[in-house]
Design a protein around this motif. Structure first.
Motif, PDB file in Angstrom:
ATOM      1  N   TYR A  31      44.782   2.343  41.718  1.00 23.53           N
ATOM      2  CA  TYR A  31      45.655   3.328  41.047  1.00 23.53           C
ATOM      3  C   TYR A  31      46.280   4.222  42.252  1.00 23.53           C
ATOM      4  O   TYR A  31      47.312   4.542  42.018  1.00 23.53           O
ATOM      5  CB  TYR A  31      44.701   4.412  40.344  1.00 23.53           C
ATOM      6  CG  TYR A  31      45.676   5.309  39.607  1.00 23.53           C
ATOM      7  CD1 TYR A  31      46.022   5.299  38.348  1.00 23.53           C
ATOM      8  CD2 TYR A  31      45.541   6.781  40.078  1.00 23.53           C
ATOM      9  CE1 TYR A  31      46.503   6.111  37.601  1.00 23.53           C
ATOM     10  CE2 TYR A  31      46.356   7.869  39.607  1.00 23.53           C
ATOM     11  CZ  TYR A  31      46.841   7.394  38.165  1.00 23.53           C
ATOM     12  OH  TYR A  31      47.171   8.618  37.569  1.00 23.53           O
ATOM     13  N   THR A  49      54.179   7.687  23.255  1.00 21.79           N
ATOM     14  CA  THR A  49      53.358   8.070  22.122  1.00 21.79           C
ATOM     15  C   THR A  49      52.059   8.821  22.381  1.00 21.79           C
ATOM     16  O   THR A  49      51.164   8.979  21.665  1.00 21.79           O
ATOM     17  CB  THR A  49      53.002   6.603  21.511  1.00 21.79           C
ATOM     18  OG1 THR A  49      51.709   5.959  22.176  1.00 21.79           O
ATOM     19  CG2 THR A  49      54.081   5.770  20.925  1.00 21.79           C
ATOM     20  N   GLY A  52      48.290  16.570  39.251  1.00 19.08           N
ATOM     21  CA  GLY A  52      46.933  16.653  39.369  1.00 19.08           C
ATOM     22  C   GLY A  52      46.362  16.122  38.097  1.00 19.08           C
ATOM     23  O   GLY A  52      46.787  15.455  37.045  1.00 19.08           O
ATOM     24  N   SER A  88      51.621  10.498  40.780  1.00 17.40           N
ATOM     25  CA  SER A  88      50.325  11.263  40.682  1.00 17.40           C
ATOM     26  C   SER A  88      50.112  11.794  42.143  1.00 17.40           C
ATOM     27  O   SER A  88      50.419  11.296  43.457  1.00 17.40           O
ATOM     28  CB  SER A  88      49.052  10.350  40.447  1.00 17.40           C
ATOM     29  OG  SER A  88      47.898  10.872  40.623  1.00 17.40           O
ATOM     30  N   ARG A 102      46.123  -5.265  36.430  1.00 16.03           N
ATOM     31  CA  ARG A 102      46.850  -4.788  35.356  1.00 16.03           C
ATOM     32  C   ARG A 102      47.088  -3.318  35.809  1.00 16.03           C
ATOM     33  O   ARG A 102      48.378  -2.812  35.032  1.00 16.03           O
ATOM     34  CB  ARG A 102      45.857  -4.711  34.106  1.00 16.03           C
ATOM     35  CG  ARG A 102      46.512  -4.277  32.676  1.00 16.03           C
ATOM     36  CD  ARG A 102      45.486  -4.446  31.680  1.00 16.03           C
ATOM     37  NE  ARG A 102      46.177  -3.920  30.368  1.00 16.03           N
ATOM     38  CZ  ARG A 102      46.982  -4.372  29.649  1.00 16.03           C
ATOM     39  NH1 ARG A 102      47.476  -5.479  29.784  1.00 16.03           N
ATOM     40  NH2 ARG A 102      47.376  -3.901  28.562  1.00 16.03           N
ATOM     41  N   PRO A 147      44.299  11.760  26.971  1.00 17.48           N
ATOM     42  CA  PRO A 147      43.360  10.708  26.809  1.00 17.48           C
ATOM     43  C   PRO A 147      43.001   9.786  27.874  1.00 17.48           C
ATOM     44  O   PRO A 147      42.068   9.595  28.124  1.00 17.48           O
ATOM     45  CB  PRO A 147      44.025   9.621  25.771  1.00 17.48           C
ATOM     46  CG  PRO A 147      45.053  10.700  24.988  1.00 17.48           C
ATOM     47  CD  PRO A 147      45.638  11.692  25.732  1.00 17.48           C
ATOM     48  N   ASN A 201      51.572   0.648  36.463  1.00 18.53           N
ATOM     49  CA  ASN A 201      51.874   1.778  37.128  1.00 18.53           C
ATOM     50  C   ASN A 201      52.976   1.467  37.957  1.00 18.53           C
ATOM     51  O   ASN A 201      53.582   2.339  38.451  1.00 18.53           O
ATOM     52  CB  ASN A 201      50.380   2.378  37.507  1.00 18.53           C
ATOM     53  CG  ASN A 201      49.550   2.833  36.392  1.00 18.53           C
ATOM     54  OD1 ASN A 201      49.722   2.357  35.283  1.00 18.53           O
ATOM     55  ND2 ASN A 201      48.663   3.628  37.137  1.00 18.53           N
ATOM     56  N   ALA A 221      54.786   5.511  31.462  1.00 16.90           N
ATOM     57  CA  ALA A 221      53.520   4.857  30.945  1.00 16.90           C
ATOM     58  C   ALA A 221      52.652   4.467  32.203  1.00 16.90           C
ATOM     59  O   ALA A 221      53.030   4.081  33.121  1.00 16.90           O
ATOM     60  CB  ALA A 221      54.175   3.476  30.468  1.00 16.90           C
ATOM     61  N   GLY A 222      51.328   4.698  32.059  1.00 14.36           N
ATOM     62  CA  GLY A 222      50.344   4.064  32.817  1.00 14.36           C
ATOM     63  C   GLY A 222      48.973   4.062  32.375  1.00 14.36           C
ATOM     64  O   GLY A 222      48.537   4.569  31.289  1.00 14.36           O
TER      65      GLY A 222
HETATM   66  P1  NAD Z   1      47.895   8.809  28.451  1.00 17.96           P
HETATM   67  O1  NAD Z   1      46.795   7.523  28.373  1.00 17.96           O
HETATM   68  O2  NAD Z   1      47.653   9.716  27.245  1.00 17.96           O
HETATM   69  O3  NAD Z   1      49.370   7.935  28.059  1.00 17.96           O
HETATM   70  C1  NAD Z   1      49.806   6.711  28.854  1.00 17.96           C
HETATM   71  C2  NAD Z   1      50.668   6.155  27.763  1.00 17.96           C
HETATM   72  O4  NAD Z   1      50.976   4.750  28.433  1.00 17.96           O
HETATM   73  C3  NAD Z   1      49.997   5.602  26.523  1.00 17.96           C
HETATM   74  O5  NAD Z   1      51.099   5.855  25.606  1.00 17.96           O
HETATM   75  C4  NAD Z   1      49.979   3.917  26.756  1.00 17.96           C
HETATM   76  O6  NAD Z   1      50.043   3.399  25.254  1.00 17.96           O
HETATM   77  C5  NAD Z   1      51.059   3.802  27.512  1.00 17.96           C
HETATM   78  N1  NAD Z   1      50.584   2.473  28.076  1.00 17.96           N
HETATM   79  C6  NAD Z   1      49.776   1.970  28.743  1.00 17.96           C
HETATM   80  N2  NAD Z   1      49.793   0.620  29.007  1.00 17.96           N
HETATM   81  C7  NAD Z   1      51.153   0.257  28.585  1.00 17.96           C
HETATM   82  C8  NAD Z   1      51.555  -1.109  28.642  1.00 17.96           C
HETATM   83  N3  NAD Z   1      50.795  -1.965  29.206  1.00 17.96           N
HETATM   84  N4  NAD Z   1      52.855  -0.976  28.256  1.00 17.96           N
HETATM   85  C9  NAD Z   1      53.449   0.156  27.733  1.00 17.96           C
HETATM   86  N5  NAD Z   1      52.806   1.130  27.493  1.00 17.96           N
HETATM   87  C10 NAD Z   1      51.567   1.403  27.933  1.00 17.96           C
HETATM   88  O7  NAD Z   1      47.966   9.028  29.729  1.00 17.96           O
HETATM   89  P2  NAD Z   1      48.933  10.354  30.682  1.00 17.96           P
HETATM   90  O8  NAD Z   1      47.925  11.038  31.293  1.00 17.96           O
HETATM   91  O9  NAD Z   1      49.694  10.970  29.668  1.00 17.96           O
HETATM   92  O10 NAD Z   1      49.636   9.320  31.616  1.00 17.96           O
HETATM   93  C11 NAD Z   1      50.821   9.421  31.745  1.00 17.96           C
HETATM   94  C12 NAD Z   1      51.366   9.026  33.017  1.00 17.96           C
HETATM   95  O11 NAD Z   1      50.880  10.211  34.089  1.00 17.96           O
HETATM   96  C13 NAD Z   1      50.670   7.872  33.733  1.00 17.96           C
HETATM   97  O12 NAD Z   1      51.600   7.270  34.535  1.00 17.96           O
HETATM   98  C14 NAD Z   1      49.613   8.357  34.691  1.00 17.96           C
HETATM   99  O13 NAD Z   1      49.215   7.680  35.754  1.00 17.96           O
HETATM  100  C15 NAD Z   1      50.101   9.758  34.934  1.00 17.96           C
HETATM  101  N6  NAD Z   1      49.276  10.725  35.593  1.00 17.96           N
HETATM  102  C16 NAD Z   1      48.197  11.366  34.660  1.00 17.96           C
HETATM  103  C17 NAD Z   1      47.629  12.290  35.045  1.00 17.96           C
HETATM  104  C18 NAD Z   1      46.405  13.039  34.238  1.00 17.96           C
HETATM  105  O14 NAD Z   1      45.427  13.646  34.615  1.00 17.96           O
HETATM  106  N7  NAD Z   1      46.597  12.706  32.837  1.00 17.96           N
HETATM  107  C19 NAD Z   1      47.513  12.813  36.448  1.00 17.96           C
HETATM  108  C20 NAD Z   1      48.243  11.969  37.279  1.00 17.96           C
HETATM  109  C21 NAD Z   1      49.340  11.247  36.886  1.00 17.96           C
END
Ligand code: NAD
Length: 257
Positions: A155, A10, A186, A114, A81, A191, A86, A70-71
């Protein structure tokens, strides 16, 4: 029509991946805390099992793709958590849905790791013993030495363990005909990243570092790579990690090949 599960569907990268898959004509089952096809809290063992059961129910035990996305970000001040969502939130779904993927057509999975996965090694990973024993009760203590930066330590440890988990599964999954890879983004404008930019501990360094391409990534750019890795054009790509970071890792670690 193929069916793919996307966790974290989402928001951010997961939402962009869900949209890209749908646009390409695939059915998507989204999993998230709320507002998704399957609602589950992946931070708990019960929630992860409920997610697996609900997905199996919806897809009648046959699945073509899985994106474990999800993360939680490093700004979350709860190391246990972070590791639960993660690492376990990805690995328990990979393992729980492996039988359904084996029954799928041209099946493939992608775990979203990541660039932080390379900030430590398996030998120095503070949760390596927990991963090997299955006892995650000592996570807080394992990352306590990082003080107020324990979220970042947890993380990186969780992402390093996730990448290792994917590599460890390459033989079994490959023999079963299910491809499995990681993407390692990266800084991507989501959000999660914006929460880090707003955090007093991490904000200055996130805002102060620019990748060689001069900007953050967009969620749809990560989604494009994920869709490629799930699809037939990536038919020989397995057990690999794809860095997608605008050149940041190459700039920081030019000799790490
Ligand atoms: P985001 O916060 O936009 O999306 C994360 C999603 O994970 C959300 O929809 C959230 O509700 C869901 N989530 C969190 N905790 C949860 C739980 N307990 N149960 C079910 N769902 C849960 O973040 P994003 O940046 O889109 O992150 C997506 C992935 O990409 C993550 O694994 C994050 O570590 C990884 N990532 C992001 C970045 C970045 O810069 N945005 C960089 C490297 C890796």
């Amino acid at each position: 029509m193929s069916t793919t599960v996307v966790t974290g569907s989402t928001s951010g990268i997961g939402a962009a991946t869900r949209a890209a898959l749908r646009e390409a004509g695939h059915a998507v089952v989204g999993v998230d805390l709320s507002g998704a096809d399957v609602t589950a809290d992946l931070s708990t063992a019960e929630g992860r099992q409920r997610a697996v059961d609900a997905v199996l129910d919806r897809c009648s035990g046959r699945l073509d793709g899985l994106v474990a996305c999800a993360g939680l970000g490093p700004h979350v001040d709860d190391p246990a958590r972070i590791v639960a969502v993660n690492y376990l939130g990805a690995v328990d779904l990979l393992d729980g849905l492996f039988p359904a993927l084996r029954a799928g057509s041209g099946p493939a999975a992608v775990a979203v790791s990541s660039v932080a996965a390379a900030h430590l090694t398996w030998e120095t990973n503070p949760i390596a013993a927990a991963v090997d024993s299955g006892d995650f009760s000592g996570v807080e203590k394992a990352v306590a030495s990082a003080g107020e930066y324990r979220g970042q330590f947890a993380y990186a440890a969780a992402k390093n363990a996730l990448t290792v988990a994917v590599r460890r599964r390459a033989v079994e999954w490959g023999a079963a005909g299910v491809r499995l890879n990681t993407v390692a983004p990266g800084a991507v404008d989501t959000p999660l990243l914006r929460a880090g930019e707003d955090d007093p501990r991490y904000g200055a360094s996130i805002r102060g570092f620019t990748a060689p391409l001069g900007r953050h990534g967009r969620p749809d750019e990560i989604a494009s790579l994920i869709v490629y890795l799930l699809g037939p054009h990536a038919g020989f790509v397995h057990g690999a990690q794809f860095v997608i970071d605008g050149g940041a890792d190459a700039a920081l670690r030019p000799h790490a090949v």
